[in-house]
Scaffold this motif. Structure first.
Motif, PDB file in Angstrom:
ATOM      1  N   ARG A   1       3.310  -2.213  -7.820  1.00 57.71           N
ATOM      2  CA  ARG A   1       2.346  -1.314  -7.176  1.00 57.71           C
ATOM      3  C   ARG A   1       2.802   0.142  -7.269  1.00 57.71           C
ATOM      4  O   ARG A   1       1.981   1.053  -7.436  1.00 57.71           O
ATOM      5  N   ALA A   2       4.114   0.376  -7.161  1.00 57.22           N
ATOM      6  CA  ALA A   2       4.618   1.737  -7.306  1.00 57.22           C
ATOM      7  C   ALA A   2       4.344   2.254  -8.717  1.00 57.22           C
ATOM      8  O   ALA A   2       3.886   3.399  -8.896  1.00 57.22           O
ATOM      9  N   LEU A   3       4.584   1.429  -9.731  1.00 53.06           N
ATOM     10  CA  LEU A   3       4.286   1.834 -11.109  1.00 53.06           C
ATOM     11  C   LEU A   3       2.788   2.058 -11.296  1.00 53.06           C
ATOM     12  O   LEU A   3       2.369   3.008 -11.969  1.00 53.06           O
ATOM     13  N   GLN A   4       1.990   1.198 -10.708  1.00 53.59           N
ATOM     14  CA  GLN A   4       0.536   1.337 -10.809  1.00 53.59           C
ATOM     15  C   GLN A   4       0.076   2.647 -10.185  1.00 53.59           C
ATOM     16  O   GLN A   4      -0.762   3.369 -10.755  1.00 53.59           O
ATOM     17  N   GLY A   5       0.626   2.993  -9.028  1.00 54.28           N
ATOM     18  CA  GLY A   5       0.254   4.248  -8.379  1.00 54.28           C
ATOM     19  C   GLY A   5       0.686   5.463  -9.177  1.00 54.28           C
ATOM     20  O   GLY A   5      -0.046   6.458  -9.265  1.00 54.28           O
ATOM     21  N   PHE A   6       1.873   5.402  -9.784  1.00 57.48           N
ATOM     22  CA  PHE A   6       2.363   6.523 -10.581  1.00 57.48           C
ATOM     23  C   PHE A   6       1.471   6.764 -11.795  1.00 57.48           C
ATOM     24  O   PHE A   6       1.098   7.902 -12.100  1.00 57.48           O
ATOM     25  N   LEU A   7       1.088   5.689 -12.475  1.00 54.95           N
ATOM     26  CA  LEU A   7       0.260   5.818 -13.672  1.00 54.95           C
ATOM     27  C   LEU A   7      -1.191   6.154 -13.312  1.00 54.95           C
ATOM     28  O   LEU A   7      -1.842   6.937 -14.009  1.00 54.95           O
ATOM     29  N   GLY A   8      -1.695   5.584 -12.229  1.00 53.69           N
ATOM     30  CA  GLY A   8      -3.064   5.886 -11.812  1.00 53.69           C
ATOM     31  C   GLY A   8      -3.207   7.306 -11.305  1.00 53.69           C
ATOM     32  O   GLY A   8      -4.205   7.988 -11.592  1.00 53.69           O
TER      33      GLY A   8
ATOM     34  N   GLN B   1       0.816  -1.203   0.000  1.00 54.25           N
ATOM     35  CA  GLN B   1       0.000   0.000   0.000  1.00 54.25           C
ATOM     36  C   GLN B   1       0.858   1.266   0.000  1.00 54.25           C
ATOM     37  O   GLN B   1       0.566   2.231  -0.705  1.00 54.25           O
ATOM     38  N   THR B   2       1.933   1.250   0.763  1.00 53.09           N
ATOM     39  CA  THR B   2       2.779   2.440   0.876  1.00 53.09           C
ATOM     40  C   THR B   2       3.415   2.813  -0.460  1.00 53.09           C
ATOM     41  O   THR B   2       3.493   3.994  -0.815  1.00 53.09           O
ATOM     42  N   ALA B   3       3.874   1.829  -1.219  1.00 54.33           N
ATOM     43  CA  ALA B   3       4.512   2.104  -2.509  1.00 54.33           C
ATOM     44  C   ALA B   3       3.546   2.805  -3.462  1.00 54.33           C
ATOM     45  O   ALA B   3       3.922   3.737  -4.190  1.00 54.33           O
ATOM     46  N   TYR B   4       2.300   2.363  -3.472  1.00 50.57           N
ATOM     47  CA  TYR B   4       1.283   2.981  -4.331  1.00 50.57           C
ATOM     48  C   TYR B   4       1.060   4.438  -3.914  1.00 50.57           C
ATOM     49  O   TYR B   4       1.005   5.341  -4.760  1.00 50.57           O
ATOM     50  N   LEU B   5       0.938   4.669  -2.608  1.00 48.79           N
ATOM     51  CA  LEU B   5       0.666   6.014  -2.110  1.00 48.79           C
ATOM     52  C   LEU B   5       1.813   6.973  -2.416  1.00 48.79           C
ATOM     53  O   LEU B   5       1.588   8.123  -2.812  1.00 48.79           O
ATOM     54  N   ILE B   6       3.052   6.529  -2.227  1.00 51.25           N
ATOM     55  CA  ILE B   6       4.199   7.399  -2.483  1.00 51.25           C
ATOM     56  C   ILE B   6       4.259   7.787  -3.956  1.00 51.25           C
ATOM     57  O   ILE B   6       4.439   8.959  -4.306  1.00 51.25           O
ATOM     58  N   ALA B   7       4.109   6.798  -4.845  1.00 52.63           N
ATOM     59  CA  ALA B   7       4.178   7.083  -6.281  1.00 52.63           C
ATOM     60  C   ALA B   7       3.030   7.986  -6.716  1.00 52.63           C
ATOM     61  O   ALA B   7       3.225   8.914  -7.521  1.00 52.63           O
ATOM     62  N   GLU B   8       1.836   7.746  -6.209  1.00 54.31           N
ATOM     63  CA  GLU B   8       0.678   8.543  -6.594  1.00 54.31           C
ATOM     64  C   GLU B   8       0.819   9.994  -6.141  1.00 54.31           C
ATOM     65  O   GLU B   8       0.548  10.928  -6.906  1.00 54.31           O
ATOM     66  N   ILE B   9       1.286  10.184  -4.925  1.00 58.33           N
ATOM     67  CA  ILE B   9       1.365  11.543  -4.392  1.00 58.33           C
ATOM     68  C   ILE B   9       2.454  12.353  -5.102  1.00 58.33           C
ATOM     69  O   ILE B   9       2.392  13.576  -5.160  1.00 58.33           O
ATOM     70  N   ILE B  10       3.461  11.669  -5.665  1.00 59.97           N
ATOM     71  CA  ILE B  10       4.512  12.362  -6.425  1.00 59.97           C
ATOM     72  C   ILE B  10       3.988  12.847  -7.768  1.00 59.97           C
ATOM     73  O   ILE B  10       4.263  13.973  -8.194  1.00 59.97           O
ATOM     74  N   VAL B  11       3.222  12.008  -8.456  1.00 64.26           N
ATOM     75  CA  VAL B  11       2.831  12.344  -9.833  1.00 64.26           C
ATOM     76  C   VAL B  11       1.644  13.296  -9.904  1.00 64.26           C
ATOM     77  O   VAL B  11       1.496  14.032 -10.889  1.00 64.26           O
ATOM     78  N   ILE B  12       0.786  13.324  -8.888  1.00 60.30           N
ATOM     79  CA  ILE B  12      -0.420  14.152  -8.963  1.00 60.30           C
ATOM     80  C   ILE B  12      -0.108  15.623  -9.254  1.00 60.30           C
ATOM     81  O   ILE B  12      -0.702  16.215 -10.161  1.00 60.30           O
ATOM     82  N   PRO B  13       0.823  16.274  -8.532  1.00 55.22           N
ATOM     83  CA  PRO B  13       1.088  17.687  -8.858  1.00 55.22           C
ATOM     84  C   PRO B  13       1.802  17.889 -10.187  1.00 55.22           C
ATOM     85  O   PRO B  13       1.794  18.987 -10.732  1.00 55.22           O
ATOM     86  N   LEU B  14       2.425  16.833 -10.729  1.00 49.97           N
ATOM     87  CA  LEU B  14       3.112  16.940 -12.020  1.00 49.97           C
ATOM     88  C   LEU B  14       2.169  16.721 -13.193  1.00 49.97           C
ATOM     89  O   LEU B  14       2.535  16.996 -14.342  1.00 49.97           O
ATOM     90  N   SER B  15       0.977  16.219 -12.931  1.00 48.92           N
ATOM     91  CA  SER B  15       0.076  15.815 -14.021  1.00 48.92           C
ATOM     92  C   SER B  15      -0.349  16.992 -14.893  1.00 48.92           C
ATOM     93  O   SER B  15      -0.562  16.830 -16.099  1.00 48.92           O
ATOM     94  N   GLY B  16      -0.481  18.186 -14.314  1.00 44.71           N
ATOM     95  CA  GLY B  16      -0.859  19.350 -15.122  1.00 44.71           C
ATOM     96  C   GLY B  16       0.184  19.672 -16.163  1.00 44.71           C
ATOM     97  O   GLY B  16      -0.135  19.924 -17.337  1.00 44.71           O
ATOM     98  N   TRP B  17       1.446  19.673 -15.765  1.00 39.97           N
ATOM     99  CA  TRP B  17       2.536  19.938 -16.713  1.00 39.97           C
ATOM    100  C   TRP B  17       2.628  18.822 -17.750  1.00 39.97           C
ATOM    101  O   TRP B  17       2.794  19.079 -18.949  1.00 39.97           O
TER     102      TRP B  17
END
Length: 546
Positions: A139-146, A85-101
């Motif tokens: 899971r980290a890749l899944q969180g980053f892409l999701g 679960q932690t790997a998904y959360l870390i990757a997701e929280i990194i990419v969310i603010p970058l998604s606009g750019w």
């Protein structure tokens, strides 16, 4: 948005003159003006993007009730399994603010489609994982892409819809943003008990492929601009990734390792603090920042981020606390936990028409106030919790929480993002969504710390009264099967049972404390509601304007 046209305004001769235009080929990057889309086309495109957002948010919590099964299937210990679960959360929280750019570079259309395809493939890899290390990596890749899909739904909705339709769109997004994480443990527990844990990921395959195919066909709101890759602020990206990654690690692992008593937690906290300061300084001075922190100068957007943060605390903290109580105190299995917390989602779905009705008649600030109050009242109703609470006792507080979520999140979306011009929506939407996830991470970390510290405090206070002078205790121990007649002659087994009962009560009292602290967060948030500016949706341009 000034370029958004309500479908009602596109009628008669305007609609008939717009429709003969040939639709661009699949690979064409041509943008289709919003006024040339029918209501059906816009709804289909929006609904498909909402489906992608839903599965990405659902997967945050879908494994939470099944970590023991996953660990058993991959022969992993509890410490390693938490990283699923932690790997998904870390990757997701990194990419969310970058998604606009990223959306500005590759276009909303292609970024969303590629993210959906990658999310689908990594879901398959998660289901086929051969050990815990491969599972964590997938899971980290899944969180980053999701995570990259989530903010784009917000910006597209504001481009497609205006007036009352925007109210419905915001209501839908708000429902998904709060409902999907709530349903995660329910769906996950049901699937694991009925089938097996790999099906937690297999269920993403069909909706993921649907999104991958439909979005490129229907969503053409902007063009890719690969020139943005030249001269981009890559240093800010690195600083942001390190800052959010270390912050999320600190929040996730801190309660488990006694916070600053652990050298690794101290190191990640320092790194997060220093890189966070550096990122903020660089973003405020950069000509083309990757995250639009300057949008916080707009009062309604800044306050919207605050409310997003608080609702994140409420949604994710209660998702964390309720299943944990049912598992640790009541001894419920995954399916029983899912059934017990299911009422929250039911009442939230039932509140969607209510919100749509209210939003078309009342100031959104009043609706937000009602939602915050309902959420606070639900936490107050959780406070008298006892060790024998189950689905029946949880029904009322969870019903109030479900209604509160639906009346909180959609108004915040409209009040925060509706105050910004279209050109700033992409970069600001990532920041807005980041605040909700940060609120959730901090809320869970705070609740975990409360459970660790306050349980010990309550246990010691209860233990002070457990001695030979307590006549009631003497009678209780005498009634325990196999116990000796008195406290002084109690056997080891009896004392062990007494310890278990005392610990159970101390833990239950601590859950009550945690719910009251969440309630306090919502009461504090109420103070800031009058500071919000009323946001009036822009009128749809007339047909002559086109």
């Amino acid at each position: 948005m000034s370029g958004a046209v309500a479908p009602a305004a596109v009628s008669g001769a305007t609609a008939s003159s717009a429709r003969p235009r040939a639709r661009p080929s699949f690979w064409s990057s041509e943008v289709i003006p919003v006024d040339q889309l029918t209501t059906r086309e816009k709804v289909l495109a929006f609904a498909t993007m909402c489906l992608g957002m839903f599965i990405a948010l659902l997967d945050i919590q879908i494994v939470s009730a099944s970590l023991r099964d996953i660990g058993g299937g991959l022969s992993a210990g509890a410490d390693d399994t938490t990283w699923v679960q932690t790997a998904y959360l870390i990757a997701e929280i990194i990419v969310i603010p970058l998604s606009g750019w990223l959306a500005s570079v590759f276009s909303t259309r292609w970024l969303f489609s590629i993210s959906a395809l990658g999310f689908t493939l990594t879901s398959l890899l998660c289901a086929l994982a051969w050990n815990i290390q491969s599972m964590i990596a997938f899971r980290a890749l899944q969180g980053f892409l999701g995570g990259s899909m989530i903010p784009m739904v917000f910006t597209t909705a504001f481009m497609y819809f205006s007036g009352k339709q925007r109210v419905v769109a915001a209501s839908t997004i708000g429902a998904i943003a709060s409902l999907a994480p709530t349903l995660g443990p329910v769906v996950g527990g049901w699937i694991t008990d009925l089938l097996s844990w790999p099906w937690l990921f297999y269920i993403n395959l069909v909706p993921g492929l649907v999104v991958t195919v439909v979005v490129p066909l229907m969503v053409r709101v902007d063009k890719p601009d690969l020139s943005l890759l030249r001269g981009a602020d890559y240093l800010s990206m690195v600083l942001l990734a390190v800052f959010l990654g270390c912050l999320e690690y600190t929040l996730e692992e801190g309660p488990r390792w006694n916070w600053f008593g652990d050298a690794t937690i101290v190191a990640t906290a320092w790194i997060a603090g220093l890189t966070g300061i550096a990122f903020i300084a660089r973003s405020l001075s950069a000509a083309r920042p990757i995250v639009d922190l300057r949008a916080l100068k707009e009062r309604s957007f800044a306050l919207g981020c605050l409310f997003s943060f608080v609702t994140g605390i409420g949604i994710f903290a209660t998702i964390y606390l309720t299943p944990l109580f049912l598992g640790r105190v009541r001894g419920y299995g995954a399916l029983d936990i899912g059934l017990a917390v299911f009422s929250t989602g039911v009442f939230q779905v039932m509140s969607i028409p209510l919100y749509a009705f209210l939003a078309s008649r009342f100031d959104l600030r009043w609706i937000l106030t009602a939602g915050l109050v309902l959420f606070a009242v639900s936490m107050w109703d959780f406070a008298p919790i006892t060790h024998d609470w189950g689905a029946r006792e949880l029904l009322l507080p969870q019903a109030l929480r479900g209604m509160g979520q639906q009346l909180c999140v959609p108004p915040v979306v409209t009040l925060a993002l509706g105050a910004l011009p279209p050109a700033r929506l992409k970069l600001a939407s990532g920041l807005f969504n980041l605040m909700r996830n940060l609120g959730g991470a901090i809320g869970i970390a705070a609740c975990a710390t409360i459970l660790n510290d306050r349980t010990n405090l309550h246990f010691l206070r209860l233990a002070e009264h457990l001695d030979a002078r307590n006549a009631g205790l003497d009678g209780l121990m005498a009634s325990v099967p196999g116990a000796s007649a008195g406290f002084g002659e109690a056997s080891t087994a009896t004392l062990r049972q007494l310890w278990s009962l005392t610990y159970r009560e101390a833990l239950t009292m601590t859950f009550s404390d945690a719910f009251l602290i969440v309630m306090a967060c919502f009461l504090v948030a109420l103070i800031f509601v009058p500071m919000l500016r009323k946001v009036t949706p822009p009128p749809a341009p007339s047909a002559d304007a086109h």
